[in-house]
Scaffold this motif. Structure first.
Motif, PDB file in Angstrom:
ATOM      1  N   UNK A  61     -21.354  55.603 161.217  1.00 50.23           N
ATOM      2  CA  UNK A  61     -20.067  55.847 160.594  1.00 50.23           C
ATOM      3  C   UNK A  61     -20.246  56.661 159.311  1.00 50.23           C
ATOM      4  N   UNK A  62     -19.162  57.324 158.941  1.00 50.98           N
ATOM      5  CA  UNK A  62     -19.177  58.067 157.689  1.00 50.98           C
ATOM      6  C   UNK A  62     -19.227  57.072 156.533  1.00 50.98           C
ATOM      7  N   UNK A  63     -20.142  57.305 155.596  1.00 50.38           N
ATOM      8  CA  UNK A  63     -20.305  56.349 154.508  1.00 50.38           C
ATOM      9  C   UNK A  63     -20.281  57.028 153.143  1.00 50.38           C
ATOM     10  N   UNK A  64     -19.927  56.249 152.157  1.00 54.98           N
ATOM     11  CA  UNK A  64     -19.785  56.727 150.780  1.00 54.98           C
ATOM     12  C   UNK A  64     -21.135  57.093 150.180  1.00 54.98           C
ATOM     13  N   UNK A  65     -21.160  58.184 149.428  1.00 56.02           N
ATOM     14  CA  UNK A  65     -22.365  58.609 148.727  1.00 56.02           C
ATOM     15  C   UNK A  65     -22.151  58.583 147.216  1.00 56.02           C
ATOM     16  N   UNK A  66     -21.141  59.296 146.744  1.00 58.04           N
ATOM     17  CA  UNK A  66     -20.910  59.399 145.307  1.00 58.04           C
ATOM     18  C   UNK A  66     -19.463  59.791 145.057  1.00 58.04           C
ATOM     19  N   UNK A  67     -18.941  59.390 143.883  1.00 56.42           N
ATOM     20  CA  UNK A  67     -17.559  59.703 143.530  1.00 56.42           C
ATOM     21  C   UNK A  67     -17.473  60.087 142.061  1.00 56.42           C
ATOM     22  N   UNK A  68     -16.458  60.876 141.749  1.00 60.99           N
ATOM     23  CA  UNK A  68     -16.216  61.275 140.370  1.00 60.99           C
ATOM     24  C   UNK A  68     -14.715  61.252 140.109  1.00 60.99           C
ATOM     25  N   UNK A  69     -14.328  60.849 138.915  1.00 60.07           N
ATOM     26  CA  UNK A  69     -12.919  60.804 138.557  1.00 60.07           C
ATOM     27  C   UNK A  69     -12.385  62.210 138.296  1.00 60.07           C
ATOM     28  N   UNK A  70     -11.068  62.323 138.193  1.00 56.79           N
ATOM     29  CA  UNK A  70     -10.457  63.615 137.965  1.00 56.79           C
ATOM     30  C   UNK A  70     -10.913  64.280 136.677  1.00 56.79           C
ATOM     31  N   UNK A  71     -11.139  63.492 135.665  1.00 54.86           N
ATOM     32  CA  UNK A  71     -11.610  64.016 134.380  1.00 54.86           C
ATOM     33  C   UNK A  71     -13.101  64.331 134.386  1.00 54.86           C
ATOM     34  N   UNK A  72     -13.812  63.749 135.348  1.00 57.76           N
ATOM     35  CA  UNK A  72     -15.264  63.901 135.394  1.00 57.76           C
ATOM     36  C   UNK A  72     -16.010  62.873 134.569  1.00 57.76           C
ATOM     37  N   UNK A  73     -15.266  62.030 133.867  1.00 59.11           N
ATOM     38  CA  UNK A  73     -15.906  61.080 132.970  1.00 59.11           C
ATOM     39  C   UNK A  73     -16.461  59.843 133.616  1.00 59.11           C
ATOM     40  N   UNK A  74     -15.958  59.515 134.786  1.00 52.82           N
ATOM     41  CA  UNK A  74     -16.415  58.318 135.502  1.00 52.82           C
ATOM     42  C   UNK A  74     -17.040  58.707 136.832  1.00 52.82           C
TER      43      UNK A  74
END
Length: 127
Positions: free
Chosen positions: A44-57
């Motif tokens: 299955x497709x799995x999560x790797x990395x995420x970033x917030x809209x501001x880039x701060x999180x």
């Protein structure tokens, strides 16, 4: 509508590095949290990395912490995934995803939270 186009995949030896890019177009005036997912054959497709809209999180899957770095350049409407110390088990198609959000600080990590997806870029790590 947001269109996403990934690039930067390829074949690399174990221990090597790749930098994936995801270029967004369309309604980029709206705030979007972004993420990378991967899908290996038969999985299955799995999560790797995420970033917030501001880039701060940012957030990472345990399997990539310390090796991968997600970042974004909002002036260029582009999200990056720097992949270091690659392992054969990192071999997969990597997808960029975008989720509209009111908050520039919000992060999403579940597939169902994302509204837009790219076509994917293949990453193959040889042993």
């Amino acid at each position: 509508q947001v269109q996403l186009v990934e690039s930067g995949g390829g074949l690399v030896q174990a221990g090597g590095s790749l930098r994936l890019s995801c270029a967004a177009s369309g309604r980029t005036d709206l705030t979007h949290a972004m993420a990378w997912f991967c899908q290996a054959p038969g999985k299955e497709r799995e999560f790797v990395a995420a970033v917030s809209g501001s880039g701060g999180n940012t957030a990472y899957a345990d399997s990539v912490k310390g090796r991968f770095t997600i970042s974004r350049d909002n002036a260029k409407n582009t999200v990056y995934l720097q992949m270091n110390s690659l392992k054969p088990e990192d071999t997969a198609v990597y997808y960029c995803a975008a989720a509209w959000t009111f908050s520039g600080r919000q992060i999403f990590t579940s597939r169902g939270q994302f509204h837009y997806w790219g076509q994917g870029t293949q990453v193959t790590v040889s042993s």
